[in-house]
Design a protein around this motif. Structure first.
Motif, PDB file in Angstrom:
ATOM      1  N   SER A 156       0.808  -1.210   0.000  1.00 11.72           N
ATOM      2  CA  SER A 156       0.000   0.000   0.000  1.00 11.72           C
ATOM      3  C   SER A 156       0.846   1.267   0.000  1.00 11.72           C
ATOM      4  N   GLY A 157       2.055   1.178   0.317  1.00 12.76           N
ATOM      5  CA  GLY A 157       2.900   2.370   0.295  1.00 12.76           C
ATOM      6  C   GLY A 157       4.281   2.033   0.789  1.00 12.76           C
ATOM      7  N   CYS A 158       5.144   2.985   0.728  1.00 12.82           N
ATOM      8  CA  CYS A 158       6.517   2.770   1.173  1.00 12.82           C
ATOM      9  C   CYS A 158       6.546   2.759   2.690  1.00 12.82           C
ATOM     10  N   LYS A 159       7.288   1.817   3.210  1.00 12.26           N
ATOM     11  CA  LYS A 159       7.413   1.690   4.652  1.00 12.26           C
ATOM     12  C   LYS A 159       8.871   1.902   5.003  1.00 12.26           C
ATOM     13  N   SER A 160       9.042   2.412   6.157  1.00 13.73           N
ATOM     14  CA  SER A 160      10.418   2.548   6.631  1.00 13.73           C
ATOM     15  C   SER A 160      10.905   1.190   7.111  1.00 13.73           C
ATOM     16  N   GLU A 161      12.201   1.077   7.279  1.00 13.14           N
ATOM     17  CA  GLU A 161      12.781  -0.179   7.779  1.00 13.14           C
ATOM     18  C   GLU A 161      12.220  -0.493   9.166  1.00 13.14           C
ATOM     19  N   GLN A 217      10.218  -3.853  10.253  1.00 19.37           N
ATOM     20  CA  GLN A 217      10.651  -4.705  11.375  1.00 19.37           C
ATOM     21  C   GLN A 217       9.528  -4.886  12.385  1.00 19.37           C
ATOM     22  N   ARG A 218       8.769  -3.812  12.658  1.00 20.80           N
ATOM     23  CA  ARG A 218       7.627  -3.919  13.576  1.00 20.80           C
ATOM     24  C   ARG A 218       6.586  -4.896  13.032  1.00 20.80           C
ATOM     25  N   GLU A 219       6.325  -4.832  11.741  1.00 21.48           N
ATOM     26  CA  GLU A 219       5.353  -5.744  11.125  1.00 21.48           C
ATOM     27  C   GLU A 219       5.843  -7.191  11.193  1.00 21.48           C
ATOM     28  N   GLN A 220       7.124  -7.390  10.955  1.00 21.52           N
ATOM     29  CA  GLN A 220       7.684  -8.742  11.045  1.00 21.52           C
ATOM     30  C   GLN A 220       7.610  -9.264  12.479  1.00 21.52           C
ATOM     31  N   ALA A 221       7.887  -8.400  13.437  1.00 26.81           N
ATOM     32  CA  ALA A 221       7.819  -8.803  14.842  1.00 26.81           C
ATOM     33  C   ALA A 221       6.381  -9.135  15.226  1.00 26.81           C
ATOM     34  N   ALA A 222       5.443  -8.311  14.747  1.00 26.23           N
ATOM     35  CA  ALA A 222       4.022  -8.577  15.034  1.00 26.23           C
ATOM     36  C   ALA A 222       3.592  -9.893  14.389  1.00 26.23           C
ATOM     37  N   PHE A 223       4.069 -10.116  13.165  1.00 29.08           N
ATOM     38  CA  PHE A 223       3.752 -11.370  12.476  1.00 29.08           C
ATOM     39  C   PHE A 223       4.329 -12.566  13.231  1.00 29.08           C
ATOM     40  N   ALA A 224       5.579 -12.474  13.657  1.00 27.05           N
ATOM     41  CA  ALA A 224       6.220 -13.560  14.404  1.00 27.05           C
ATOM     42  C   ALA A 224       5.493 -13.813  15.716  1.00 27.05           C
ATOM     43  N   LEU A 225       5.054 -12.732  16.379  1.00 23.39           N
ATOM     44  CA  LEU A 225       4.318 -12.875  17.635  1.00 23.39           C
ATOM     45  C   LEU A 225       2.978 -13.562  17.398  1.00 23.39           C
ATOM     46  N   GLU A 226       2.288 -13.209  16.330  1.00 21.01           N
ATOM     47  CA  GLU A 226       1.002 -13.839  15.995  1.00 21.01           C
ATOM     48  C   GLU A 226       1.182 -15.328  15.707  1.00 21.01           C
ATOM     49  N   VAL A 227       2.227 -15.652  14.950  1.00 21.73           N
ATOM     50  CA  VAL A 227       2.511 -17.058  14.646  1.00 21.73           C
ATOM     51  C   VAL A 227       2.824 -17.818  15.927  1.00 21.73           C
ATOM     52  N   ALA A 228       3.650 -17.250  16.812  1.00 22.85           N
ATOM     53  CA  ALA A 228       4.015 -17.910  18.074  1.00 22.85           C
ATOM     54  C   ALA A 228       2.784 -18.132  18.953  1.00 22.85           C
TER      55      ALA A 228
END
Length: 180
Positions: free
Chosen positions: A24-29, A33-44
């Motif tokens: 949907s748009g450009c994201k900062s690094e 990283q926050r999205e990846q952490a949230a994704f990893a937390l959801e998976v866990a």
């Protein structure tokens, strides 16, 4: 299989939502990283929930198996009790009056058993039952143990039967589970 499918579907939804938000748009690094952490937390969290459900199913199945084993013992005590070293006495002078006066009993179950009752079937030479006498055993037998019972010790009670039969079959008909 249904729970695994549900897990894959949920995981796919999370992945699609993360990918869609990234498009949907450009994201900062840092956002990435926050999205990846949230994704990893959801998976866990999902994996932990599934592990907890599986553990509960196993515990419930084990409880059910234990209850079924206890019911089998109560329905058929002879499946776990083995009588041996039988001793008899003939009380008769003119007629034969047979009586069981001692026996050892092995408890093959995982539970201590008490209030044991049964029947002594007296058999003729062809193995046919000519009569039965009920008996009771006083005391309990620990799991996996053998215990002696006798008329003289007051731990075996039963009557006599007028017969010339010398062979017997011991049937256990009632027990009580002693749970600690």
């Amino acid at each position: 299989m249904g729970k695994r499918f549900e897990y894959v579907v949920r995981l796919s939804v999370v992945v699609v939502s993360v990918v869609a938000s990234g498009l949907s748009g450009c994201k900062s690094e840092a956002d990435h990283q926050r999205e990846q952490a949230a994704f990893a937390l959801e998976v866990a969290r999902e994996q932990e929930r599934l592990r907890a459900e599986e553990e509960k199913r196993r515990a419930d199945a084990e409880k059910e198996a234990i209850q079924q084993a206890k019911l089998r013992i109560l329905r058929d005590p002879s499946s776990v009790l083995v009588a041996d070293n039988l001793g008899y006495f003939d009380k008769g002078i003119i007629n034969s009056y047979r009586q069981l006066v001692k026996m050892s009993v092995l408890n093959k179950s995982k539970y201590a058993l008490g209030s044991i009752e049964g029947e002594v079937d007296w058999l003729d030479d062809n193995g046919h039952k000519v009569g039965s006498v009920p008996f009771t055993l006083k005391g309990s037998i620990p799991a996996g143990d053998t215990k002696w019972f006798s008329k003289d010790a007051g731990t075996l009670s039963n009557g006599t039967l007028q017969t010339n039969a010398t062979r017997t079959r011991i049937r256990f008909t009632r027990v009580q589970l002693i749970e600690e």
